[in-house]
Scaffold this motif. Sequence first.
Motif, PDB file in Angstrom:
ATOM      1  N   SER A   8       0.825  -1.177  -0.144  1.00 26.50           N
ATOM      2  CA  SER A   8       0.079   0.196   0.076  1.00 26.50           C
ATOM      3  C   SER A   8       0.782   1.241  -0.029  1.00 26.50           C
ATOM      4  O   SER A   8       1.876   1.368   0.893  1.00 26.50           O
ATOM      5  CB  SER A   8      -0.723  -0.028   1.145  1.00 26.50           C
ATOM      6  N   VAL A   9       0.464   2.174  -0.793  1.00 26.66           N
ATOM      7  CA  VAL A   9       1.308   3.518  -1.107  1.00 26.66           C
ATOM      8  C   VAL A   9       0.363   4.590  -0.824  1.00 26.66           C
ATOM      9  O   VAL A   9      -0.760   4.404  -1.365  1.00 26.66           O
ATOM     10  CB  VAL A   9       2.000   3.634  -2.420  1.00 26.66           C
ATOM     11  N   GLY A  10       0.704   5.580  -0.015  1.00 28.41           N
ATOM     12  CA  GLY A  10       0.142   6.957   0.217  1.00 28.41           C
ATOM     13  C   GLY A  10       0.507   7.944  -0.501  1.00 28.41           C
ATOM     14  O   GLY A  10       1.638   8.186  -0.721  1.00 28.41           O
ATOM     15  N   CYS A  11      -0.122   8.797  -1.209  1.00 27.96           N
ATOM     16  CA  CYS A  11       0.005   9.615  -2.234  1.00 27.96           C
ATOM     17  C   CYS A  11       0.044  11.051  -1.226  1.00 27.96           C
ATOM     18  O   CYS A  11      -0.651  11.490  -0.582  1.00 27.96           O
ATOM     19  CB  CYS A  11      -1.293   9.792  -3.366  1.00 27.96           C
ATOM     20  N   PRO A  12       1.358  11.756  -1.446  1.00 29.22           N
ATOM     21  CA  PRO A  12       1.348  12.904  -0.619  1.00 29.22           C
ATOM     22  C   PRO A  12       0.513  14.190  -1.138  1.00 29.22           C
ATOM     23  O   PRO A  12       0.346  14.895  -0.589  1.00 29.22           O
ATOM     24  CB  PRO A  12       2.963  13.261  -1.100  1.00 29.22           C
ATOM     25  N   HIS A  13       0.069  14.032  -2.402  1.00 27.18           N
ATOM     26  CA  HIS A  13      -0.882  15.056  -2.937  1.00 27.18           C
ATOM     27  C   HIS A  13      -2.518  15.174  -2.480  1.00 27.18           C
ATOM     28  O   HIS A  13      -2.741  16.050  -1.989  1.00 27.18           O
ATOM     29  CB  HIS A  13      -0.845  14.902  -4.535  1.00 27.18           C
ATOM     30  N   CYS A  14      -2.817  13.792  -2.656  1.00 29.37           N
ATOM     31  CA  CYS A  14      -4.427  13.742  -2.127  1.00 29.37           C
ATOM     32  C   CYS A  14      -4.725  12.776  -1.085  1.00 29.37           C
ATOM     33  O   CYS A  14      -5.659  12.645  -0.720  1.00 29.37           O
ATOM     34  CB  CYS A  14      -5.195  13.311  -3.497  1.00 29.37           C
ATOM     35  N   SER A  15      -3.367  12.315  -0.587  1.00 30.76           N
ATOM     36  CA  SER A  15      -3.505  11.357   0.504  1.00 30.76           C
ATOM     37  C   SER A  15      -4.099  10.280   0.507  1.00 30.76           C
ATOM     38  O   SER A  15      -4.755   9.457   1.102  1.00 30.76           O
ATOM     39  CB  SER A  15      -4.240  12.039   1.768  1.00 30.76           C
ATOM     40  N   GLY A  16      -4.526   9.990  -0.753  1.00 29.11           N
ATOM     41  CA  GLY A  16      -5.186   8.521  -1.352  1.00 29.11           C
ATOM     42  C   GLY A  16      -4.403   7.339  -1.126  1.00 29.11           C
ATOM     43  O   GLY A  16      -2.737   7.491  -1.150  1.00 29.11           O
ATOM     44  N   GLN A  17      -4.799   6.072  -0.825  1.00 30.79           N
ATOM     45  CA  GLN A  17      -3.750   4.836  -0.791  1.00 30.79           C
ATOM     46  C   GLN A  17      -4.154   3.927  -1.942  1.00 30.79           C
ATOM     47  O   GLN A  17      -5.387   3.891  -2.604  1.00 30.79           O
ATOM     48  CB  GLN A  17      -4.491   3.912   0.397  1.00 30.79           C
ATOM     49  N   PHE A  18      -3.271   3.389  -2.569  1.00 27.24           N
ATOM     50  CA  PHE A  18      -3.378   2.436  -3.546  1.00 27.24           C
ATOM     51  C   PHE A  18      -2.196   1.469  -3.573  1.00 27.24           C
ATOM     52  O   PHE A  18      -1.398   1.573  -2.768  1.00 27.24           O
ATOM     53  CB  PHE A  18      -3.194   3.235  -4.945  1.00 27.24           C
ATOM     54  N   LEU A  19      -2.489   0.276  -4.195  1.00 32.40           N
ATOM     55  CA  LEU A  19      -1.521  -0.810  -4.008  1.00 32.40           C
ATOM     56  C   LEU A  19      -0.637  -0.750  -5.344  1.00 32.40           C
ATOM     57  O   LEU A  19      -0.969  -0.516  -6.504  1.00 32.40           O
ATOM     58  CB  LEU A  19      -2.454  -2.249  -4.282  1.00 32.40           C
ATOM     59  N   GLU A  20       0.712  -0.923  -4.896  1.00 30.48           N
ATOM     60  CA  GLU A  20       1.586  -1.044  -6.130  1.00 30.48           C
ATOM     61  C   GLU A  20       2.625  -2.234  -6.000  1.00 30.48           C
ATOM     62  O   GLU A  20       2.711  -2.795  -4.949  1.00 30.48           O
ATOM     63  CB  GLU A  20       2.464   0.290  -5.892  1.00 30.48           C
ATOM     64  N   ASN A  21       2.952  -2.677  -7.121  1.00 29.07           N
ATOM     65  CA  ASN A  21       4.025  -3.756  -7.013  1.00 29.07           C
ATOM     66  C   ASN A  21       5.315  -3.427  -6.296  1.00 29.07           C
ATOM     67  O   ASN A  21       5.751  -2.464  -6.687  1.00 29.07           O
ATOM     68  CB  ASN A  21       4.300  -4.101  -8.570  1.00 29.07           C
ATOM     69  N   ALA A  22       5.400  -4.165  -5.422  1.00 29.54           N
ATOM     70  CA  ALA A  22       6.676  -4.006  -4.405  1.00 29.54           C
ATOM     71  C   ALA A  22       8.064  -4.027  -5.069  1.00 29.54           C
ATOM     72  O   ALA A  22       8.906  -3.271  -4.703  1.00 29.54           O
ATOM     73  CB  ALA A  22       6.787  -5.149  -3.355  1.00 29.54           C
ATOM     74  N   LYS A  23       7.839  -4.661  -6.285  1.00 28.94           N
ATOM     75  CA  LYS A  23       9.275  -4.692  -7.071  1.00 28.94           C
ATOM     76  C   LYS A  23       9.610  -3.185  -7.431  1.00 28.94           C
ATOM     77  O   LYS A  23      10.660  -2.946  -7.838  1.00 28.94           O
ATOM     78  CB  LYS A  23       9.025  -5.495  -8.355  1.00 28.94           C
ATOM     79  N   LEU A  53       8.620   1.624   2.083  1.00 24.24           N
ATOM     80  CA  LEU A  53       9.741   1.032   1.622  1.00 24.24           C
ATOM     81  C   LEU A  53      10.187  -0.089   2.305  1.00 24.24           C
ATOM     82  O   LEU A  53      10.645  -1.112   1.771  1.00 24.24           O
ATOM     83  CB  LEU A  53      10.857   2.177   1.390  1.00 24.24           C
ATOM     84  N   ALA A  54      10.045   0.070   3.732  1.00 22.96           N
ATOM     85  CA  ALA A  54      10.507  -1.211   4.458  1.00 22.96           C
ATOM     86  C   ALA A  54       9.692  -2.434   4.322  1.00 22.96           C
ATOM     87  O   ALA A  54      10.055  -3.599   3.958  1.00 22.96           O
ATOM     88  CB  ALA A  54      10.496  -0.746   6.061  1.00 22.96           C
ATOM     89  N   GLU A  55       8.270  -2.057   3.875  1.00 29.53           N
ATOM     90  CA  GLU A  55       7.248  -3.043   3.653  1.00 29.53           C
ATOM     91  C   GLU A  55       7.629  -3.601   2.406  1.00 29.53           C
ATOM     92  O   GLU A  55       7.356  -4.693   2.170  1.00 29.53           O
ATOM     93  CB  GLU A  55       5.738  -2.412   3.695  1.00 29.53           C
ATOM     94  N   ALA A  56       7.692  -2.885   1.313  1.00 26.95           N
ATOM     95  CA  ALA A  56       8.067  -3.491  -0.118  1.00 26.95           C
ATOM     96  C   ALA A  56       9.295  -4.314   0.135  1.00 26.95           C
ATOM     97  O   ALA A  56       9.103  -5.223  -0.759  1.00 26.95           O
ATOM     98  CB  ALA A  56       8.314  -2.253  -0.941  1.00 26.95           C
ATOM     99  N   LYS A  57      10.256  -3.905   0.804  1.00 31.01           N
ATOM    100  CA  LYS A  57      11.593  -4.565   0.679  1.00 31.01           C
ATOM    101  C   LYS A  57      11.309  -6.038   1.397  1.00 31.01           C
ATOM    102  O   LYS A  57      11.622  -7.001   0.973  1.00 31.01           O
ATOM    103  CB  LYS A  57      12.533  -3.992   1.602  1.00 31.01           C
ATOM    104  N   ALA A  58      10.501  -5.982   2.643  1.00 35.26           N
ATOM    105  CA  ALA A  58      10.043  -7.129   3.159  1.00 35.26           C
ATOM    106  C   ALA A  58       9.299  -8.117   2.185  1.00 35.26           C
ATOM    107  O   ALA A  58       9.415  -9.443   2.054  1.00 35.26           O
ATOM    108  CB  ALA A  58       9.240  -6.879   4.478  1.00 35.26           C
TER     109      ALA A  58
END
Length: 109
Positions: A8-23, A53-58
């Motif tokens: 899960s990634v949070g957008c700094p512009h709109c504070s929206g959350q979305f899923l992104e490939n950890a790669k 970033l830590a969650e993506a690495k894990a």
Amino acid sequence: MTTYALVSVGCPHCSGQFLENAKLVRPDGDAWCPHCEKLFTLDSGNLATRRTLAEAKAARRRRKDRLTELRATWSDVPAAPPKPMLMGDVLRALDELLDRLDGLTHKRS
């Protein structure tokens, strides 16, 4: 099992959350928010981004460990890549395949 891990990634512009490939979630990498349609840099100075970033690495590590575990259990995975075939071998394999397909066609008729 999916072919990729999601975080899960949070957008700094709109504070929206979305899923992104950890790669794709890497320090100082870019992400595109599907909500506000803005591109932003994953700034490792931001606490929330550091957690992401830590969650993506894990997630990448878990996926790699799981794939290694699965490969170890697959008995039919060859240890080395197959040797290249000669043209005669390719033609012989195609003839055998066509004969098998022809046999299947005659069985259905």
